[in-house]
Design a protein around this motif. Sequence first.
Motif, PDB file in Angstrom:
ATOM      1  N   LYS A   1       0.791  -1.120   0.061  1.00 28.46           N
ATOM      2  CA  LYS A   1      -0.099   0.111  -0.005  1.00 28.46           C
ATOM      3  C   LYS A   1       0.744   1.350   0.162  1.00 28.46           C
ATOM      4  N   CYS A   2       0.549   1.986  -1.076  1.00 30.41           N
ATOM      5  CA  CYS A   2       1.410   3.498  -0.800  1.00 30.41           C
ATOM      6  C   CYS A   2       1.026   4.343   0.344  1.00 30.41           C
ATOM      7  N   PRO A   3       2.027   4.754   1.156  1.00 33.79           N
ATOM      8  CA  PRO A   3       1.518   5.489   2.261  1.00 33.79           C
ATOM      9  C   PRO A   3       1.010   6.922   1.791  1.00 33.79           C
ATOM     10  N   PHE A   4       1.602   7.509   0.534  1.00 33.29           N
ATOM     11  CA  PHE A   4       1.361   8.864   0.239  1.00 33.29           C
ATOM     12  C   PHE A   4      -0.130   8.921  -0.643  1.00 33.29           C
ATOM     13  N   CYS A   5      -0.586   7.915  -1.176  1.00 32.56           N
ATOM     14  CA  CYS A   5      -1.849   8.041  -1.878  1.00 32.56           C
ATOM     15  C   CYS A   5      -2.933   6.920  -1.475  1.00 32.56           C
ATOM     16  N   ARG A   6      -2.254   6.115  -0.627  1.00 32.64           N
ATOM     17  CA  ARG A   6      -3.129   4.837  -0.149  1.00 32.64           C
ATOM     18  C   ARG A   6      -3.529   3.827  -1.339  1.00 32.64           C
ATOM     19  N   ASN A   7      -2.767   4.067  -2.381  1.00 35.90           N
ATOM     20  CA  ASN A   7      -3.094   3.044  -3.534  1.00 35.90           C
ATOM     21  C   ASN A   7      -2.510   1.803  -3.124  1.00 35.90           C
ATOM     22  N   ASP A   8      -3.439   0.578  -3.245  1.00 34.39           N
ATOM     23  CA  ASP A   8      -3.023  -0.779  -2.945  1.00 34.39           C
ATOM     24  C   ASP A   8      -3.124  -1.573  -4.168  1.00 34.39           C
TER      25      ASP A   8
ATOM     26  N   PHE B   1       7.937   1.908  -4.944  1.00 34.19           N
ATOM     27  CA  PHE B   1       7.555   3.189  -5.681  1.00 34.19           C
ATOM     28  C   PHE B   1       5.984   2.752  -5.872  1.00 34.19           C
ATOM     29  N   CYS B   2       5.480   3.970  -6.466  1.00 29.51           N
ATOM     30  CA  CYS B   2       4.060   4.068  -6.846  1.00 29.51           C
ATOM     31  C   CYS B   2       3.901   4.609  -8.040  1.00 29.51           C
ATOM     32  N   ARG B   3       3.272   4.139  -9.024  1.00 30.42           N
ATOM     33  CA  ARG B   3       3.090   4.705 -10.218  1.00 30.42           C
ATOM     34  C   ARG B   3       1.922   5.755 -10.344  1.00 30.42           C
ATOM     35  N   LYS B   4       1.178   5.682  -9.445  1.00 28.82           N
ATOM     36  CA  LYS B   4       0.081   6.368  -9.316  1.00 28.82           C
ATOM     37  C   LYS B   4       0.216   7.978  -8.991  1.00 28.82           C
ATOM     38  N   CYS B   5       0.881   7.931  -7.940  1.00 29.38           N
ATOM     39  CA  CYS B   5       1.332   9.291  -7.289  1.00 29.38           C
ATOM     40  C   CYS B   5       2.974   9.680  -7.747  1.00 29.38           C
ATOM     41  N   LEU B   6       3.714   8.717  -8.246  1.00 31.57           N
ATOM     42  CA  LEU B   6       5.014   8.788  -8.636  1.00 31.57           C
ATOM     43  C   LEU B   6       5.850   9.026  -7.289  1.00 31.57           C
TER      44      LEU B   6
HETATM   45 ZN   LIG Z   1       1.202   6.569  -4.427  1.00 35.65          ZN
END
Ligand SMILES: [Zn+2]
Length: 275
Positions: free
Chosen positions: A206-213, A233-238
Amino acid sequence: MPENLLAHIDRLIQQRPVCKDALDSFRELASLMKEVQPEPQDIKFEDRLKDMKKDEGFPIFSGEDLPVDLHASSELFTKFIAHLSNTERDDRDGLKKVLEKTKSDSGWTESLLKTLLRKDDKALYKTGKEIDLDPATLGFLAQVALRPSVYALREALSDRIDKEPWDYGYCPVCGSEPDIAYFAKTGKRYLHCELCGQEWVYPRLKCPFCRNDDHKTLGYFDIEGEEGFRVDFCRKCLRYLKILDKRVFEEAAPMELEYLATIHLDILANEHGFK
Ligand SMILES: [Zn+2]
Ligand SMILES: [Zn+2]
């Protein structure tokens, strides 16, 4: 502050010479930290209020509410600046201007520290530009100057802070973002607060910055030749987060040092387009 900070720094420099420059200059700041004793603050803190805040996902304190000793932090900040402006750094002219400012304008440093607590990046940027010092440097020095007081606060609260999971990507104590994370021996991922040093368990996927899981847009890369480190890394919020795998190391340093010792991972993440 973590015990034996200087000993940890020396050990890290020996074991990982690549991070010598970053740690050498921080070592000087860590020595100066010992010269300032923050006063314990009056903490207006009720468990009921804390539970209510926790249920709604609010940290115990936020921004300028954080009861820290601004006077001691200002004094420490000035010591940092006085020391650094006397070195051969490329930005010493800017540092000298900051030193002048701290002497001529008594409220300037406290106002800078409050800017940092409010997480007002625009104001920090403006202040840096006005005084001719890289805003990132100014912010880092202000954050480190606040640390003895913020850490003392967190330690004073430690037995009252719930050990319950906190399912948010920001710190349960001060609301700041994580600057680094680690895998514990249990395999759980702990995030480390950039300001107060609080650590809390957070799901690995889970991305801590945008909660994308969504696992399709989450990923990580390993570092060639450096076992025990990776970058999630998270490709949603970069955004990205550096991870230290404590299962690989016999002894890990305090996370604020691991953060400094892994600056090359930040460069790598930036090169990959993450911020
Ligand atoms: Zn994210
Ligand atoms: Zn925090």
